[in-house]
Design a protein around this motif. Structure first.
Motif, mmCIF file in Angstrom:
data_model
loop_
_atom_site.group_PDB
_atom_site.id
_atom_site.type_symbol
_atom_site.label_atom_id
_atom_site.label_comp_id
_atom_site.label_asym_id
_atom_site.label_seq_id
_atom_site.Cartn_x
_atom_site.Cartn_y
_atom_site.Cartn_z
ATOM 1 N N LEU A 1 0.798 -1.073 -0.210
ATOM 2 C CA LEU A 1 0.133 -0.023 0.170
ATOM 3 C C LEU A 1 0.888 1.382 0.081
ATOM 4 O O LEU A 1 1.896 1.445 0.638
ATOM 5 N N ARG A 2 0.233 2.416 -0.836
ATOM 6 C CA ARG A 2 1.147 3.588 -0.689
ATOM 7 C C ARG A 2 0.752 4.165 0.697
ATOM 8 O O ARG A 2 -0.119 3.966 1.387
ATOM 9 N N PRO A 3 1.753 4.980 1.153
ATOM 10 C CA PRO A 3 1.592 5.621 2.578
ATOM 11 C C PRO A 3 0.395 6.366 2.672
ATOM 12 O O PRO A 3 -0.027 6.096 3.745
ATOM 13 N N ASP A 4 -0.397 6.877 1.868
ATOM 14 C CA ASP A 4 -1.708 7.716 2.074
ATOM 15 C C ASP A 4 -2.692 6.575 2.382
ATOM 16 O O ASP A 4 -3.596 6.512 3.032
ATOM 17 N N ALA A 5 -2.508 5.491 1.401
ATOM 18 C CA ALA A 5 -3.566 4.442 1.698
ATOM 19 C C ALA A 5 -3.648 3.574 2.782
ATOM 20 O O ALA A 5 -4.285 3.296 3.416
ATOM 21 N N LEU A 6 -2.358 3.500 3.122
ATOM 22 C CA LEU A 6 -1.928 2.626 4.551
ATOM 23 C C LEU A 6 -2.430 3.453 5.792
ATOM 24 O O LEU A 6 -3.099 2.780 6.585
ATOM 25 N N LYS A 7 -2.059 4.736 5.365
ATOM 26 C CA LYS A 7 -2.772 5.615 6.875
ATOM 27 C C LYS A 7 -4.174 5.378 6.838
ATOM 28 O O LYS A 7 -4.863 5.313 7.917
ATOM 29 N N SER A 8 -4.974 5.578 5.899
ATOM 30 C CA SER A 8 -6.409 5.611 5.510
ATOM 31 C C SER A 8 -6.852 4.384 6.148
ATOM 32 O O SER A 8 -7.705 4.090 6.746
ATOM 33 N N TYR A 9 -6.279 3.073 5.837
ATOM 34 C CA TYR A 9 -6.720 1.952 6.227
ATOM 35 C C TYR A 9 -6.307 1.509 7.686
ATOM 36 O O TYR A 9 -7.513 1.091 8.522
ATOM 37 N N ARG B 1 -16.754 -0.325 -0.511
ATOM 38 C CA ARG B 1 -16.663 0.348 -1.920
ATOM 39 C C ARG B 1 -16.367 1.821 -1.706
ATOM 40 O O ARG B 1 -16.438 2.444 -0.701
ATOM 41 N N GLY B 2 -15.816 2.540 -2.811
ATOM 42 C CA GLY B 2 -15.361 3.751 -2.881
ATOM 43 C C GLY B 2 -13.878 3.995 -2.864
ATOM 44 O O GLY B 2 -13.080 3.068 -3.219
ATOM 45 N N ASP B 3 -13.479 5.044 -2.698
ATOM 46 C CA ASP B 3 -12.231 5.821 -2.661
ATOM 47 C C ASP B 3 -11.419 5.406 -1.553
ATOM 48 O O ASP B 3 -11.772 5.132 -0.424
ATOM 49 N N THR B 4 -10.172 4.610 -1.915
ATOM 50 C CA THR B 4 -9.289 4.153 -0.908
ATOM 51 C C THR B 4 -8.839 4.989 0.339
ATOM 52 O O THR B 4 -8.483 4.728 1.183
ATOM 53 N N MET B 5 -8.828 6.347 -0.135
ATOM 54 C CA MET B 5 -8.533 7.378 0.591
ATOM 55 C C MET B 5 -9.571 7.949 1.615
ATOM 56 O O MET B 5 -9.100 8.303 2.733
ATOM 57 N N LYS B 6 -10.899 7.872 0.932
ATOM 58 C CA LYS B 6 -12.073 8.295 1.933
ATOM 59 C C LYS B 6 -12.572 7.132 2.925
ATOM 60 O O LYS B 6 -13.135 7.347 3.710
ATOM 61 N N ASN B 7 -12.475 5.732 2.235
ATOM 62 C CA ASN B 7 -13.031 4.722 2.943
ATOM 63 C C ASN B 7 -11.802 3.839 3.144
ATOM 64 O O ASN B 7 -11.403 3.050 2.266
ATOM 65 N N GLY B 8 -11.234 3.526 4.251
ATOM 66 C CA GLY B 8 -9.979 2.953 4.472
ATOM 67 C C GLY B 8 -10.339 1.402 4.270
ATOM 68 O O GLY B 8 -9.242 0.574 4.057
ATOM 69 N N SER C 1 -6.950 -3.632 -2.310
ATOM 70 C CA SER C 1 -6.009 -3.328 -2.944
ATOM 71 C C SER C 1 -4.843 -4.158 -2.448
ATOM 72 O O SER C 1 -3.848 -4.315 -3.190
ATOM 73 N N VAL C 2 -4.822 -4.829 -1.400
ATOM 74 C CA VAL C 2 -3.754 -5.806 -1.144
ATOM 75 C C VAL C 2 -3.816 -7.088 -1.603
ATOM 76 O O VAL C 2 -2.666 -7.942 -1.683
ATOM 77 N N HIS C 3 -4.922 -7.260 -2.459
ATOM 78 C CA HIS C 3 -4.941 -8.666 -3.034
ATOM 79 C C HIS C 3 -4.795 -8.486 -4.790
ATOM 80 O O HIS C 3 -5.576 -7.589 -5.012
ATOM 81 N N GLN C 4 -4.301 -9.202 -5.292
ATOM 82 C CA GLN C 4 -3.942 -9.016 -6.646
ATOM 83 C C GLN C 4 -4.865 -9.859 -7.343
ATOM 84 O O GLN C 4 -4.993 -9.722 -8.593
ATOM 85 N N ASP C 5 -5.513 -10.824 -6.840
ATOM 86 C CA ASP C 5 -6.296 -11.818 -7.602
ATOM 87 C C ASP C 5 -7.452 -12.504 -6.701
ATOM 88 O O ASP C 5 -7.156 -12.595 -5.504
ATOM 89 N N PRO C 6 -8.350 -12.848 -7.385
ATOM 90 C CA PRO C 6 -9.528 -13.501 -6.419
ATOM 91 C C PRO C 6 -9.241 -14.754 -5.530
ATOM 92 O O PRO C 6 -9.736 -14.966 -4.473
ATOM 93 N N GLU C 7 -8.253 -15.563 -6.037
ATOM 94 C CA GLU C 7 -7.963 -16.922 -5.423
ATOM 95 C C GLU C 7 -7.449 -16.608 -4.022
ATOM 96 O O GLU C 7 -7.689 -16.869 -2.999
ATOM 97 N N THR C 8 -6.240 -15.535 -4.055
ATOM 98 C CA THR C 8 -5.689 -15.349 -2.862
ATOM 99 C C THR C 8 -6.518 -14.525 -1.939
ATOM 100 O O THR C 8 -6.488 -14.853 -0.718
ATOM 101 N N MET C 9 -7.413 -13.605 -2.381
ATOM 102 C CA MET C 9 -8.376 -13.032 -1.372
ATOM 103 C C MET C 9 -9.283 -14.048 -1.076
ATOM 104 O O MET C 9 -9.817 -13.892 0.335
ATOM 105 N N ALA C 10 -9.725 -15.110 -1.625
ATOM 106 C CA ALA C 10 -10.720 -16.017 -1.044
ATOM 107 C C ALA C 10 -9.931 -16.855 0.221
ATOM 108 O O ALA C 10 -10.377 -17.053 1.249
#
Length: 266
Positions: free
Chosen positions: A177-185, A210-217, A223-232
């Motif tokens: 995650l980028r610094p701003d996204a990390l802070k939001s999360y 749903r929504g902007d990663t900066m506004k809804n952490g 964002s940290v998952h690159q494919d549906p298998e890893t997320m599952a």
């Protein structure tokens, strides 16, 4: 079952055409706890070799079934010991029920000095100060333990510690995650800890985010998952305490997860 006793297990398969068949000879068996029971892998003959509770798993044609084996300790404990043990909630009911089945004597209630040390370490990961300890030990109130718990839950150290603990579960890391996204999360999660949001609501926020990663952490979980298998795999492990990784390539050898179910979930 008692220590030394043996039991032949059988496996019966029910097929889609309505037929039923004994498939024990084609099944494979394994013990989940060899200190309690052992089983012949080919025949399914189980033998109790120790006290406790374990299970024997049976595999056949990609399906798995469990046979639970309980071997109580040989102790002379009257039933009234369990019925007269104080209970505060349904967790105590479950624990005492299992102790009764295993014929184990319940532990006595902790002393006040033991309690205050344990509750501080569990909730805020710090030892109580001498002043707090002396005041607690001198308090004659019957509700002082409840009051101490509520006091600790209201401390910022509780929020800090459990935000840190859950950050690992939610994969809050600067590696993806980028610094701003990390802070939001992180701020989103800490805010939920401060509000005392129930666990089921936190999970719903994440999986339906749903929504902007900066506004809804919470959306950064995606964002940290690159494919549906890893997320599952991470969702099942984090929120259901189930490891389905093995079902990615074949039916899970230890759980009732099939390869088709894995990809349906993903």
């Amino acid at each position: 079952m008692k220590k030394g006793q043996a039991q032949q297990l059988t496996v019966r398969a029910f097929f889609s055409d309505g037929t039923e068949r004994d498939v024990t000879r084609w099944a494979r068996f394994a013990s989940t706890d060899a200190t309690v029971a052992e089983v012949d892998e080919a025949t399914g003959l189980a033998k109790v070799i120790g006290h406790g509770e374990g299970a024997v798993t049976a595999w056949y044609s990609g399906q798995i079934a469990l046979a639970r084996i309980t071997s109580p300790w040989q102790s002379d404990i009257p039933d009234k010991v369990y019925s007269q043990t104080p209970r505060r909630n349904v967790i105590d009911d479950s624990v005492l029920g299992q102790l009764h089945r295993l014929n184990l004597k319940p532990s006595p209630k902790s002393s006040d000095s033991e309690f205050i040390r344990r509750v501080h370490l569990d909730v805020v990961v710090m030892l109580p100060t001498p002043e707090v300890t002396r005041a607690f030990l001198a308090d004659p109130s019957e509700t002082k333990r409840d009051a101490m718990i509520e006091s600790l839950l209201a401390q910022p150290e509780f929020v800090d510690y459990w935000t840190y603990r859950l950050s690992n579960l939610f994969l809050i890391s600067g590696r993806k995650l980028r610094p701003d996204a990390l802070k939001s999360y992180y701020q989103w999660l800490r805010g939920e800890m401060e509000k005392g949001t129930p666990w089921d609501q936190i999970v719903r926020q994440v999986v339906s985010a749903r929504g902007d990663t900066m506004k809804n952490g919470s959306t950064n979980f995606y964002s940290v998952h690159q494919d549906p298998e890893t997320m599952a795999e991470n969702v099942s492990q984090a929120f259901m305490s189930l490891s389905i990784n093995c079902a990615k390539c074949h039916n899970h050898p230890l759980e009732k997860w099939t390869n088709d179910q894995y990809y349906s979930f993903a």
